[in-house]
Design a protein around this motif. Sequence first.
Motif, PDB file in Angstrom:
ATOM      1  N   THR A  41       0.822  -1.212   0.000  1.00 59.30           N
ATOM      2  CA  THR A  41       0.000   0.000   0.000  1.00 59.30           C
ATOM      3  C   THR A  41       0.858   1.266   0.000  1.00 59.30           C
ATOM      4  N   LEU A  42       2.125   1.135  -0.369  1.00 64.38           N
ATOM      5  CA  LEU A  42       3.016   2.292  -0.423  1.00 64.38           C
ATOM      6  C   LEU A  42       3.532   2.503  -1.846  1.00 64.38           C
ATOM      7  N   VAL A  67       4.025   7.705  -0.374  1.00 61.62           N
ATOM      8  CA  VAL A  67       2.612   7.983  -0.101  1.00 61.62           C
ATOM      9  C   VAL A  67       1.832   6.671  -0.012  1.00 61.62           C
ATOM     10  N   THR A  68       0.739   6.722   0.704  1.00 60.83           N
ATOM     11  CA  THR A  68      -0.124   5.550   0.840  1.00 60.83           C
ATOM     12  C   THR A  68      -1.096   5.497  -0.333  1.00 60.83           C
ATOM     13  N   ILE A  69      -1.253   4.315  -0.901  1.00 65.19           N
ATOM     14  CA  ILE A  69      -2.176   4.113  -2.020  1.00 65.19           C
ATOM     15  C   ILE A  69      -3.051   2.898  -1.725  1.00 65.19           C
TER      16      ILE A  69
END
Length: 212
Positions: A41-42, A67-69
Motif C-alpha cells: 500500500t506504499l 505515499v499511501t495508495i
Amino acid sequence: MTGTPQIDFGDPRGLADLGTYLARASRANPDGAVRLQVLGTLLVTTVAVIEGTGLMGDGTVLGMRVVTIAPSDAIDTTVSFASVADRLARDGASALLSVPPTTVRAPWSGLTPPRDGWEPVGQLDGGAIDSIARQGISQVAEGTPENAGGHAVDALRRRTWGAMSDTVPPIAAGLAFGAHVLGFTAPGEPASIAAHGRWTRLSTSRGHVLVR
C-alpha cells in the motif's frame, strides 16, 4: 497482472500532488525520469535532481516521496517525466495513474538508499536550507560565461553543489538545492539530517532528499 498496470491514489488530489512533484523535478532535470515502486500500500517515487558521475554515482542527489495508495500489485519501473505528464494530462481528473509502458535507462535508478540504520546528525531550519540553495543557484548563474562549453558548466555545477555549507550540521549544497527545488522546505519548519555510510538524507514532512 494483466493489461496496463495502474496505481490507485484513492483521491484525485493524490494524483495532482504527483504531477506537482514531477513538474518541480523536471525544472532541475528536464529530460529526467521517475522510478515508481509499489510496495503493497506504499508508492515510492524517486527522481534525480542532480545526476552524479562515475561508477558510484558520486554527487547524485535524489528526491523521494512515500505515499499511501490502495493495495496494488508490485511495480518497479523507471519512466520519463514526459510519459507520466502525458498520462496525467489524460487521467488528471481520476485517482488512477496508468503506468507508462515504455521504460528508460537511468543509471541512478540502480542506487537504492538504505531503509534503516540511519544515524541522526541534527536539524536545520527550512529557511536556512533555501538560503544555501539560492546562493548556489546564483553562483552557477553568475559563474557561467555566455559561450561556456558543456564540460565547463558541468564542472562548475559539480563544484557548487558538492560544496559543504557552513551550517551546523554542514550539508552539501546539492542537498539543499534538491529540497528547495522539490518544494520540501518551509521557513520555520525544521528538516532532519541523517547519515548512513556514504549517504546523507534530509527529511521534512513533504519528502526526503538524499545525496552520496
